[in-house]
Structure formats: C-alpha cells, structure tokens
Design an enzyme around this catalytic site. Sequence first.
Site, PDB file in Angstrom:
ATOM      1  N   HIS A 354       0.804  -1.228   0.000  1.00 40.23           N
ATOM      2  CA  HIS A 354       0.000   0.000   0.000  1.00 40.23           C
ATOM      3  C   HIS A 354       0.830   1.268   0.000  1.00 40.23           C
ATOM      4  O   HIS A 354       0.281   2.355   0.129  1.00 40.23           O
ATOM      5  CB  HIS A 354      -0.922   0.057   1.222  1.00 40.23           C
ATOM      6  CG  HIS A 354      -1.944  -1.019   1.283  1.00 40.23           C
ATOM      7  ND1 HIS A 354      -3.207  -0.880   0.767  1.00 40.23           N
ATOM      8  CD2 HIS A 354      -1.880  -2.271   1.785  1.00 40.23           C
ATOM      9  CE1 HIS A 354      -3.906  -1.996   0.968  1.00 40.23           C
ATOM     10  NE2 HIS A 354      -3.108  -2.853   1.589  1.00 40.23           N
ATOM     11  N   LYS A 535      -9.090  13.326   4.533  1.00 41.33           N
ATOM     12  CA  LYS A 535      -8.160  12.204   4.502  1.00 41.33           C
ATOM     13  C   LYS A 535      -7.140  12.455   5.599  1.00 41.33           C
ATOM     14  O   LYS A 535      -7.120  13.526   6.188  1.00 41.33           O
ATOM     15  CB  LYS A 535      -7.459  12.125   3.136  1.00 41.33           C
ATOM     16  CG  LYS A 535      -6.878  13.488   2.681  1.00 41.33           C
ATOM     17  CD  LYS A 535      -6.280  13.441   1.285  1.00 41.33           C
ATOM     18  CE  LYS A 535      -7.298  13.480   0.171  1.00 41.33           C
ATOM     19  NZ  LYS A 535      -7.305  12.299  -0.679  1.00 41.33           N
ATOM     20  N   ARG A 536      -6.279  11.446   5.892  1.00 41.29           N
ATOM     21  CA  ARG A 536      -5.205  11.724   6.840  1.00 41.29           C
ATOM     22  C   ARG A 536      -4.410  12.944   6.383  1.00 41.29           C
ATOM     23  O   ARG A 536      -4.263  13.190   5.185  1.00 41.29           O
ATOM     24  CB  ARG A 536      -4.281  10.503   6.955  1.00 41.29           C
ATOM     25  CG  ARG A 536      -4.860   9.387   7.813  1.00 41.29           C
ATOM     26  CD  ARG A 536      -5.166   9.848   9.234  1.00 41.29           C
ATOM     27  NE  ARG A 536      -3.975   9.898  10.041  1.00 41.29           N
ATOM     28  CZ  ARG A 536      -3.575   8.925  10.851  1.00 41.29           C
ATOM     29  NH1 ARG A 536      -4.303   7.839  11.012  1.00 41.29           N
ATOM     30  NH2 ARG A 536      -2.456   9.036  11.531  1.00 41.29           N
ATOM     31  N   LYS A 541      -0.042  14.510   0.698  1.00 38.63           N
ATOM     32  CA  LYS A 541      -1.433  14.705   0.272  1.00 38.63           C
ATOM     33  C   LYS A 541      -1.730  16.179  -0.004  1.00 38.63           C
ATOM     34  O   LYS A 541      -2.749  16.519  -0.577  1.00 38.63           O
ATOM     35  CB  LYS A 541      -2.389  14.132   1.311  1.00 38.63           C
ATOM     36  CG  LYS A 541      -2.283  12.599   1.452  1.00 38.63           C
ATOM     37  CD  LYS A 541      -3.198  12.077   2.550  1.00 38.63           C
ATOM     38  CE  LYS A 541      -2.981  10.606   2.881  1.00 38.63           C
ATOM     39  NZ  LYS A 541      -3.678   9.699   1.954  1.00 38.63           N
ATOM     40  N   THR A 642      -9.000   5.906  -1.955  1.00 40.30           N
ATOM     41  CA  THR A 642     -10.311   5.253  -2.065  1.00 40.30           C
ATOM     42  C   THR A 642     -11.406   6.296  -1.824  1.00 40.30           C
ATOM     43  O   THR A 642     -12.509   6.157  -2.333  1.00 40.30           O
ATOM     44  CB  THR A 642     -10.455   4.097  -1.057  1.00 40.30           C
ATOM     45  OG1 THR A 642      -9.988   4.543   0.222  1.00 40.30           O
ATOM     46  CG2 THR A 642      -9.659   2.888  -1.499  1.00 40.30           C
ATOM     47  N   LYS A 646     -15.201   7.169  -3.659  1.00 35.49           N
ATOM     48  CA  LYS A 646     -16.474   7.417  -2.979  1.00 35.49           C
ATOM     49  C   LYS A 646     -17.089   8.733  -3.456  1.00 35.49           C
ATOM     50  O   LYS A 646     -18.290   8.808  -3.717  1.00 35.49           O
ATOM     51  CB  LYS A 646     -16.267   7.450  -1.455  1.00 35.49           C
ATOM     52  CG  LYS A 646     -15.831   6.098  -0.890  1.00 35.49           C
ATOM     53  CD  LYS A 646     -15.212   6.196   0.507  1.00 35.49           C
ATOM     54  CE  LYS A 646     -14.476   4.906   0.838  1.00 35.49           C
ATOM     55  NZ  LYS A 646     -13.574   5.024   2.006  1.00 35.49           N
TER      56      LYS A 646
END
Length: 797
Positions: A354, A535-536, A541, A642, A646
């Site tokens: 991952h 998200k984290r 990110k 992911t 969604k």
Amino acid sequence: MLDTNSASVAALRADIVRHLTFTMGKDAAHASAYDWRMALSFALRDRIVEPWFAATRRTWETGAKRVYYLSMEFLVGRMLEDAAINLGLRDAASEALAGLGVDFSELVGEEPDAALGNGGLGRLAACYMESMATLGCPGYGYGIRYEHGLFRQSIEGGEQREQAETWLTQRHPWEFERPESAYLVGFRGEVTRLAGRAVWTPSETVRAEAHDTPVIGWGGRWANTLRLWSAKPTTLFDLARFNHGDYAAAAEPETLARTLSRVLYPDDTTFQGKELRLKQEYFLVSSALQDILRRHLAGGFALVDLPAHAAIQMNDTHPALAGPELIRLLVDVHGMEFAAAIEIAVACLGYTNHTLLPEALERWATYLMGSVLPRHMQIIEEIDAWHATRHPTRPHYVGIVKHHEVRMGDLAFVTSHRVNGVSKLHTELVKTSLFPELDALHPGRVVNVTNGVTPRRWLRMANPALSGLITRSIGPGWEADLDRLAALQPFVEDAGFRADFAAAKRANKSALAAWIGATQGLTVNPDAIFDVQVKRVHEYKRQLLNILQCIAHWQRLRDAPGSAVPRLRIFGGKAAPGYHAAKEIIRLINDVALVINADPKTRDALQIVYPENYNVSMAERLVPAADLSEQISTAGKEASGTGNMKFALNGALTIGTLDGANVEIRDEVGTENFFLFGLTATEVAERRRDPEHARRAILASQPLQDVLQMIAEGRFSPGEPGRYHGLVHNIWNSDYFLVASDFAAYDAAQAQVEAAFAEPDRWWRMAALNTARMGYFSSDRAIRDYMTGIWGTVSAL
Ligand code: 26Q
C-alpha cells in the site's frame, strides 16, 4: 430483496421488545435510546445468525477453499444501519420502531464507530469483508480487538489534540465472545536443539481469545466472520501476592497481556521500530495461523494440501511474519522439512503493498527481532539463504536481512506467490522502483488489483436521495452489479433527470449545512460549491497546496468582491501525533479559516471549515454532499486513494493529479469530466533534480509570492507573527512535495471548476456522468480480481 411488509415489521417489532425485556432487562417505559439501539441490534443480529451458520456449514460440506484476510486494521465504522440495509430490513426496522415511538435515525446516529484503523488501508479491509460476504466468497478476516481504536481528535486554538478513543465502554452487540477459541502466543526465551529439531521455549506467553463478528452480505445471502483477537494473561491472578498486600504485583501478568491489544498504533506512513508494535503483529499472525491450521486439520486434510484449502492475504507488511510463523508451525510443531514448508507458505500467501514511501517501509532491527522472536529470526535467515541459493543471479545487495535489519517488504515478497499494488500506476511503481530486482527474479508475481469501495455503504446507505433516483431511473439491483450504473448515461441528456440529480445533491448539501451550523456554529450557503478534502493529514497529500490556493482566491475576492461563485472549503483529517509538519498544516488551515471567515467583504463568497475528528461516519455525511473532491497528492506518492472513488461515485467532480487511482477514474469518467492539473510522476522525479525548483516556481507566480509573504508576516497568526516562518522557509528552500511547482496549475484548474459550476447544465451532466461511469470501482470487482488472480477461490453461492 425483502420488502417492508406487515409480517416482517410485526415480527421484528416483537423481537425488539423481547430483547429489550430479556436481553437488556428494561421496561419500554424506562428504556433509553441506548437500550432501544441494543434491542434493535440484537434483533437484527438474530437474523444474521442463520445465514451465517448456513454459510459455515456449506463451506465445511463442500470443502471449499477459504480466504484468510490478515490485517492489523479493520476500519468498520458503524454497523447497525449497514446490517439492516444488507438484510433488506432498513425500512422494516424504521417502521417497527416508529410503532414503538422510537426514531430509527436517531438510534443509528448514536452508535459509536468501530475505529480499528488509521485510514485507507483499514477501511479497504472493511469494504473487502463486505464484498466477500456479498459474493459468497468463504472468508475470514483476522485482526486485533483493540480496546482503544484510533484516537479522538479535537481542535483547540486551531491545534490538534488527541484523546483516547473508547468504543468498548458500551456493550458491543455485534460480536460473539469465544473464550473457548483461544491460543497461546509466546515471546522471547531460548531456542535449543533436540534431536536435530529446534525447540523454542518462550519466556513470556499470552492467550489470544477470539471475538467473532458476523459480516452479512447484500441481500442476506451469505455471511463471513471477522475474528478479532483479544490478549489475556495465561497465569491466574496471584492470590498469594494479593493476600500479602502486594496488589500491583498480583495484577502484573494481566497488565502485561492486556497491553498487547490495548491500543491501535496511530501512525500511518512513518515507521518506528517499537517493540510493542512487533509483538502486536506477531500476536495477530500467530493466533491466526494456529486457527487456520486447526481448522484445516479438523477438515481431515493433510498439511501438504493446505494451499488447496487456504489463501492467506497479508494487508501490507504488518502481518508479514505469517510466512515465518507458518513455516515454524509446519517444521517445529508438525515435523515437516523446511523445503516443503516454504513451498506451502508461498503457495498460500499473497502480499498487498500500500505504500512506496521509503520512510513508511517496515524494517525491524535484527537485535529486536532476535530477542523478541528468536526462532523467527532463525527462520527468516533460512528463508533468505534459501532464496539466494535458488536464485544464484540475485545481486549481492538484495536480501531480506541487510545492514542488521529485517526488511519486511522483501520478506513478504519472497514468501508470497503474488504481490499486488492497489492501482495501475502504483503497481508499475512497485515493479520499477520498490522491488525491481525481485520482480526480475519472479516475473509475473507482481500483479495489479485496483482498489474498490462497497456501493452498499458508500452509495445506498450514505446517499438515499441519489440511490432512490438511480433505482427509479434504471430499476433495482445496481447495488450488487455496479456496472449497471452505466444505464444512467442516456438519462444524462434528459433535463428532468439532471434537475433530479441536482436536487438530490442539494438536499444532501442542505443537510450538511444544517450539521455544520449545529456543530461548527457557522452559517453556510447550501448553494456554494462544496469543496472537500478529507483524509489523513500528510505532506504528500498536500492539504497545504489547498490552503495556499484558498488564500490566493481570497485576495482576488477582496479586489473584486462579488466576482466569484461562492465556495465552502471543507477540510477534515487527523495527523499522526508525532508528525510535527502535519500538525502545523492543521494549525495553519484553522488560523486561515479564522481570518477569512471573519472578513465581511468576502464572507458570502468564501468560507472554510475544519470539523474535528474526521472518521467513517463523518465521511458518510460529507461524501454525498460534495460538489468537488480534492485529490491533489504529489504524483507518485498516493498508492491508490479510495476516498476519490467514494466522491466520484456520489457525483462529485474531481480536481486532481495523475496519481494512484485518479488516473483510472479519469479514464473511466472521461477526461472532460475531471479537472486534471500538475506534474506527472515522471516529471516530479525530474523536477526534483533541480535544486532550485521551489524558488523558480515561486518567483514565477506573483499570487504565490503574495500568499507566502502574508503567512510569513503573520497575517494569520497576529499574536505570534513568527509561527509559520519555518513552514514558509521550507517551501522556499526545499519543498520536497512540490507544492510551489504545482501551485499555478492548481490555481488555474480551480478557475475552470468555477467556470463549470457557473453553467449548471454542463456541471450536472458532468456530475451525473461521474456516477454513471464509476461501476468499475466497486469492491465487488476488486474481490473478483483477487479471487481469480490471486486466491484461486470461487463463489459458494
Ligand atoms: C506501520 C508500522 C507501525 C505503526 C503503524 C503502521 C502503519 C499503519 C497504517 C502504516 C501504514 C498504515 C496505513 C496505510 C494506508 O492507509 N495506506 C493507504 O492505503 C489505501 C488502500 O490501499 C490507499 O488507497 C492509499 O493510497 C494508501 O495511502
């Protein structure tokens, strides 16, 4: 599907009352919402037990191959409504309760999340459990029953604070305790040799006790088991010591054992070699493998036939001791030769990677591995030697044990017959940058399985408004056959359908606006663009890119008020407690929000919110209400994502980079229905070679210079002007994640978003096409890929 008919409503109501009375010991007149929720949960659980038994029986009778999904994390979230929906009893439950004067939605909203995971990897495991049950793939999830899940986040003075999470202070009605299903797990001690065989005598031992939660699939046709282990002491309470007044010492073995399953490690992506974490990993792996072998032998099969009956999937390297442990059990306990044992292990095991981030890869110091798990350290050396002998061309710098460290990725690779990445791009990078030598030695071993999400939770349950529209348009059944959403495409040309689609989104946005009003004390405009990044929090990110662009946008608004489409920028997410840079980004976002939200000049056009404690249930509120999904990682860093799936499934448009599954989402929904910007993974690697990349990018963009200047001057931290000096200095001088290099392109893409939103016909066509074309990203498709490409299992339905 079962329908709401009066017989099932009456039967359910009777069972709720029976459980309220005899399980909860409460009279309806004095029952609290908690009591009612428990009673309903037990009544629903009763209805899961029969399909669950039937599934187990069928698996035994047919001798079907089982899947064992080993994961340190299962981020399940709430279970009540999901179970009701999969049983086809959502409306029946609501009606049954209404007749008792109780509101279903209110009960559902009080259930605590089972937050036994950090983020994407743990939530993926939960989606996969649900899809295996839906597809009738016989399977078990194995994990740890943490007493405390992921910490609760509060934001105080703009900063993240962590509190212990306590989901088990209430009764957990979904699980069955199995004190009789227990195994001993040892640590430390000595390895001796007896008649040529290794004998490991651990000096510490704990008991792993099973807790089973049935996982019901769509339509209630199949159920699998999520088996979570809880650590218990092996020695009985020391009454002699207690009687001597030595209370602490009397409880010592208990304290030691309980520590093992006490708390989920809150770190994602930065590896720290903590002894307790290693023990947790082995605790999971050893209890799971003992259970797997016990079940196999109980079926009357020979150990050499294990690969025909068991596929064991490792969710990242966290359970990578599965190889050494299986070999240990086969060799030391069952007397098999090492060479035969490793062949069996490889044939059973699969490894899902991952992450590519070097700092995230698990590497345990050999001294730690050797002292905590002395026998496993020997077996790991043996595996390494076996691999080197079998592959004489293996370069000298390749190996599982290097520089006094055990590299868990290499161990998992070597002991698995398949290694998979989680998106096409990621899988290519796994081959070319993470394991190039092992990939060359084992062509065909690395395969791709692009992630997926369950449409039951993430569309049907979270978004009843859109689900209803879909069913009215294309008929029922899309929940278990998501490719059928493609049948929505012709409707996209129908203005009436687009209006209905927009109305569903509008309803979800106004529900979210009400929640923001109630919880954040902020009045927001439901007609604004709801722009969401949840998200984290991690540098790669790039929440930082988002907030910098907010500031630039705000400045332009001040110069030309009333020029823009109103926007609400929503942020959410937790930072690892020890991750200073991530926490600083959270603080900056909150500091900026305070200033911008207070500006009367721009208040109608731009607001920022950061609701605290983002979790699965918050995602279920935000995802259906989003217009714009922010997927803006530095290309090459996000394995898949992911959340991106969604949001797009729920009709949000994506603004994103060519990273992870964004690439495939864009291909599926159509390049014209996706706001792409930024450097590619290849360009990122090239750009980094220029030591001046950040400075160059900043000097080329006046808006970015202005934004950095404002932050550096303390415009957002007036009480402490120097607060962000370090952060700004870092962007100018290093900017490893290329925020500056992608700023101008991101800013331009945001302008395109605004232009598109200003044309409702175009926007809703694009949004509806996103929903219609996301069928591929169902976790059912992903699980089918695992079944045929990795596990060699078939549906038992
Ligand atoms: C490791 C060692 C010690 C303590 C904690 C950890 C740890 C825990 C969790 C390391 C990593 C994680 C979680 C990683 C994760 O969630 N990765 C995400 O996985 C998703 C599912 O495949 C992807 O979509 C995301 O791209 C990826 O970031």
